[in-house]
Design a protein around this motif. Structure first.
Motif, PDB file in Angstrom:
ATOM      1  N   ALA A   1       0.830  -1.206   0.000  1.00 19.00           N
ATOM      2  CA  ALA A   1       0.000   0.000   0.000  1.00 19.00           C
ATOM      3  C   ALA A   1       0.863   1.254   0.000  1.00 19.00           C
ATOM      4  O   ALA A   1       0.561   2.228  -0.704  1.00 19.00           O
ATOM      5  CB  ALA A   1      -0.932  -0.013   1.212  1.00 19.00           C
ATOM      6  N   VAL A   2       1.948   1.261   0.772  1.00 18.55           N
ATOM      7  CA  VAL A   2       2.841   2.427   0.803  1.00 18.55           C
ATOM      8  C   VAL A   2       3.522   2.600  -0.546  1.00 18.55           C
ATOM      9  O   VAL A   2       3.648   3.719  -1.049  1.00 18.55           O
ATOM     10  CB  VAL A   2       3.874   2.289   1.945  1.00 18.55           C
ATOM     11  CG1 VAL A   2       4.995   3.296   1.795  1.00 18.55           C
ATOM     12  CG2 VAL A   2       3.193   2.473   3.289  1.00 18.55           C
ATOM     13  N   TYR A   3       3.939   1.516  -1.156  1.00 21.04           N
ATOM     14  CA  TYR A   3       4.593   1.600  -2.465  1.00 21.04           C
ATOM     15  C   TYR A   3       3.675   2.257  -3.493  1.00 21.04           C
ATOM     16  O   TYR A   3       4.081   3.172  -4.214  1.00 21.04           O
ATOM     17  CB  TYR A   3       5.016   0.203  -2.926  1.00 21.04           C
ATOM     18  CG  TYR A   3       5.548   0.169  -4.331  1.00 21.04           C
ATOM     19  CD1 TYR A   3       6.806   0.681  -4.624  1.00 21.04           C
ATOM     20  CD2 TYR A   3       4.786  -0.351  -5.364  1.00 21.04           C
ATOM     21  CE1 TYR A   3       7.296   0.664  -5.910  1.00 21.04           C
ATOM     22  CE2 TYR A   3       5.272  -0.379  -6.660  1.00 21.04           C
ATOM     23  CZ  TYR A   3       6.525   0.136  -6.932  1.00 21.04           C
ATOM     24  OH  TYR A   3       6.999   0.126  -8.220  1.00 21.04           O
TER      25      TYR A   3
ATOM     26  N   LYS B   1       3.877   6.218  -5.161  1.00 25.46           N
ATOM     27  CA  LYS B   1       3.930   6.504  -6.592  1.00 25.46           C
ATOM     28  C   LYS B   1       2.878   7.529  -7.009  1.00 25.46           C
ATOM     29  O   LYS B   1       3.074   8.253  -7.979  1.00 25.46           O
ATOM     30  CB  LYS B   1       3.731   5.224  -7.399  1.00 25.46           C
ATOM     31  CG  LYS B   1       4.900   4.289  -7.337  1.00 25.46           C
ATOM     32  CD  LYS B   1       4.853   3.123  -8.296  1.00 25.46           C
ATOM     33  CE  LYS B   1       3.527   2.688  -8.763  1.00 25.46           C
ATOM     34  NZ  LYS B   1       3.548   1.485  -9.608  1.00 25.46           N
ATOM     35  N   LYS B   2       1.753   7.615  -6.266  1.00 26.42           N
ATOM     36  CA  LYS B   2       0.649   8.479  -6.685  1.00 26.42           C
ATOM     37  C   LYS B   2       0.577   9.802  -5.937  1.00 26.42           C
ATOM     38  O   LYS B   2      -0.228  10.660  -6.295  1.00 26.42           O
ATOM     39  CB  LYS B   2      -0.679   7.742  -6.481  1.00 26.42           C
ATOM     40  CG  LYS B   2      -0.836   6.533  -7.361  1.00 26.42           C
ATOM     41  CD  LYS B   2      -2.131   5.832  -7.073  1.00 26.42           C
ATOM     42  CE  LYS B   2      -2.250   4.563  -7.879  1.00 26.42           C
ATOM     43  NZ  LYS B   2      -3.464   3.825  -7.556  1.00 26.42           N
ATOM     44  N   THR B   3       1.373   9.994  -4.897  1.00 27.94           N
ATOM     45  CA  THR B   3       1.255  11.209  -4.102  1.00 27.94           C
ATOM     46  C   THR B   3       1.821  12.413  -4.840  1.00 27.94           C
ATOM     47  O   THR B   3       2.734  12.286  -5.657  1.00 27.94           O
ATOM     48  CB  THR B   3       1.943  11.050  -2.729  1.00 27.94           C
ATOM     49  OG1 THR B   3       1.618  12.159  -1.913  1.00 27.94           O
ATOM     50  CG2 THR B   3       3.443  10.916  -2.859  1.00 27.94           C
TER      51      THR B   3
ATOM     52  N   VAL C   1       5.317  13.570   2.066  1.00 28.34           N
ATOM     53  CA  VAL C   1       4.331  12.629   2.612  1.00 28.34           C
ATOM     54  C   VAL C   1       4.728  11.206   2.248  1.00 28.34           C
ATOM     55  O   VAL C   1       4.626  10.290   3.072  1.00 28.34           O
ATOM     56  CB  VAL C   1       2.905  12.964   2.107  1.00 28.34           C
ATOM     57  CG1 VAL C   1       1.918  11.903   2.522  1.00 28.34           C
ATOM     58  CG2 VAL C   1       2.468  14.321   2.619  1.00 28.34           C
ATOM     59  N   GLY C   2       5.215  11.008   1.035  1.00 30.47           N
ATOM     60  CA  GLY C   2       5.676   9.689   0.615  1.00 30.47           C
ATOM     61  C   GLY C   2       6.846   9.198   1.449  1.00 30.47           C
ATOM     62  O   GLY C   2       6.903   8.019   1.832  1.00 30.47           O
ATOM     63  N   TYR C   3       7.772  10.092   1.761  1.00 32.51           N
ATOM     64  CA  TYR C   3       8.908   9.702   2.603  1.00 32.51           C
ATOM     65  C   TYR C   3       8.449   9.325   4.012  1.00 32.51           C
ATOM     66  O   TYR C   3       8.948   8.364   4.595  1.00 32.51           O
ATOM     67  CB  TYR C   3       9.941  10.821   2.672  1.00 32.51           C
ATOM     68  CG  TYR C   3      10.570  11.153   1.336  1.00 32.51           C
ATOM     69  CD1 TYR C   3      10.953  10.148   0.444  1.00 32.51           C
ATOM     70  CD2 TYR C   3      10.771  12.467   0.948  1.00 32.51           C
ATOM     71  CE1 TYR C   3      11.521  10.441  -0.773  1.00 32.51           C
ATOM     72  CE2 TYR C   3      11.335  12.771  -0.271  1.00 32.51           C
ATOM     73  CZ  TYR C   3      11.707  11.755  -1.131  1.00 32.51           C
ATOM     74  OH  TYR C   3      12.269  12.053  -2.340  1.00 32.51           O
TER      75      TYR C   3
ATOM     76  N   TYR D   1      -5.481  14.976   0.802  1.00 29.64           N
ATOM     77  CA  TYR D   1      -4.816  16.209   0.377  1.00 29.64           C
ATOM     78  C   TYR D   1      -3.722  16.045  -0.671  1.00 29.64           C
ATOM     79  O   TYR D   1      -3.233  17.040  -1.191  1.00 29.64           O
ATOM     80  CB  TYR D   1      -4.194  16.910   1.591  1.00 29.64           C
ATOM     81  CG  TYR D   1      -5.210  17.327   2.609  1.00 29.64           C
ATOM     82  CD1 TYR D   1      -6.132  18.330   2.333  1.00 29.64           C
ATOM     83  CD2 TYR D   1      -5.262  16.716   3.857  1.00 29.64           C
ATOM     84  CE1 TYR D   1      -7.077  18.708   3.266  1.00 29.64           C
ATOM     85  CE2 TYR D   1      -6.195  17.090   4.803  1.00 29.64           C
ATOM     86  CZ  TYR D   1      -7.101  18.087   4.501  1.00 29.64           C
ATOM     87  OH  TYR D   1      -8.035  18.457   5.423  1.00 29.64           O
ATOM     88  N   CYS D   2      -3.308  14.859  -0.968  1.00 26.52           N
ATOM     89  CA  CYS D   2      -2.127  14.692  -1.824  1.00 26.52           C
ATOM     90  C   CYS D   2      -2.389  13.862  -3.063  1.00 26.52           C
ATOM     91  O   CYS D   2      -1.515  13.142  -3.522  1.00 26.52           O
ATOM     92  CB  CYS D   2      -1.004  14.046  -1.012  1.00 26.52           C
ATOM     93  SG  CYS D   2      -0.579  14.926   0.475  1.00 26.52           S
ATOM     94  N   ARG D   3      -3.569  13.930  -3.596  1.00 30.47           N
ATOM     95  CA  ARG D   3      -3.897  13.116  -4.763  1.00 30.47           C
ATOM     96  C   ARG D   3      -4.317  14.000  -5.921  1.00 30.47           C
ATOM     97  O   ARG D   3      -4.962  15.022  -5.747  1.00 30.47           O
ATOM     98  CB  ARG D   3      -5.045  12.162  -4.437  1.00 30.47           C
ATOM     99  CG  ARG D   3      -4.788  11.216  -3.291  1.00 30.47           C
ATOM    100  CD  ARG D   3      -3.746  10.168  -3.588  1.00 30.47           C
ATOM    101  NE  ARG D   3      -4.142   9.207  -4.544  1.00 30.47           N
ATOM    102  CZ  ARG D   3      -4.718   8.052  -4.265  1.00 30.47           C
ATOM    103  NH1 ARG D   3      -4.969   7.726  -3.034  1.00 30.47           N
ATOM    104  NH2 ARG D   3      -5.042   7.225  -5.209  1.00 30.47           N
TER     105      ARG D   3
END
Length: 132
Positions: free
Chosen positions: A62-64, A68-70, A75-77, A122-124
């Motif tokens: 799920a994190v992977y 990729k989509k953020t 936020v990804g880090y 917020y990040c999509r």
């Protein structure tokens, strides 16, 4: 053949919530281990620890996909950092390397689920809205 397109943030939130419930219920299960071993017959602890690694595999996937989509790399880090914290607490809990307060075990899935929730809201980049 059409592949089902799951929202990785929703999967991450659900997995984190189930992981948190699992972490809260584990002490209760071990306290009543005599009853659990009656139903499972052998190796009830290994059976219960098996769920830990299922949650971490789902969390990593799920994190992977969320990473990729953020639209916000920070936020990804933090998603990856919280996933590795969860992995570390699961490994530590399984092999009893050092004593860590139980609150850290509970905070790892809470942090991961909260970051997935934030990322989803917020990040999509969706068709109707764009958040920068």
């Amino acid at each position: 053949m059409k592949i089902i397109n799951l929202d990785s943030d929703k999967v991450g939130i659900t997995s984190s919530l189930l992981c948190l419930i699992h972490c809260i219920i584990t002490p209760i299960i071990f306290i009543s281990e005599s009853q659990v071993s009656f139903y499972l017959k052998s190796y009830p602890i290994l059976f219960w620890y098996f769920f830990n690694f299922i949650f971490i595999i789902i969390s990593i996937l799920a994190v992977y996909h969320s990473y990729k989509k953020t639209t916000k790399p920070l936020v990804g880090y933090f998603l990856w950092l919280s996933c590795f914290i969860l992995l570390g607490t699961i490994i530590n809990e399984t092999f009893e390397i050092i004593h860590i307060n139980e609150y850290l075990n509970y905070s790892a899935p809470l942090l991961l689920g909260s970051l997935h929730l934030y990322n989803q809201k917020y990040c999509r980049c969706d068709k109707n809205n764009f958040y920068v």
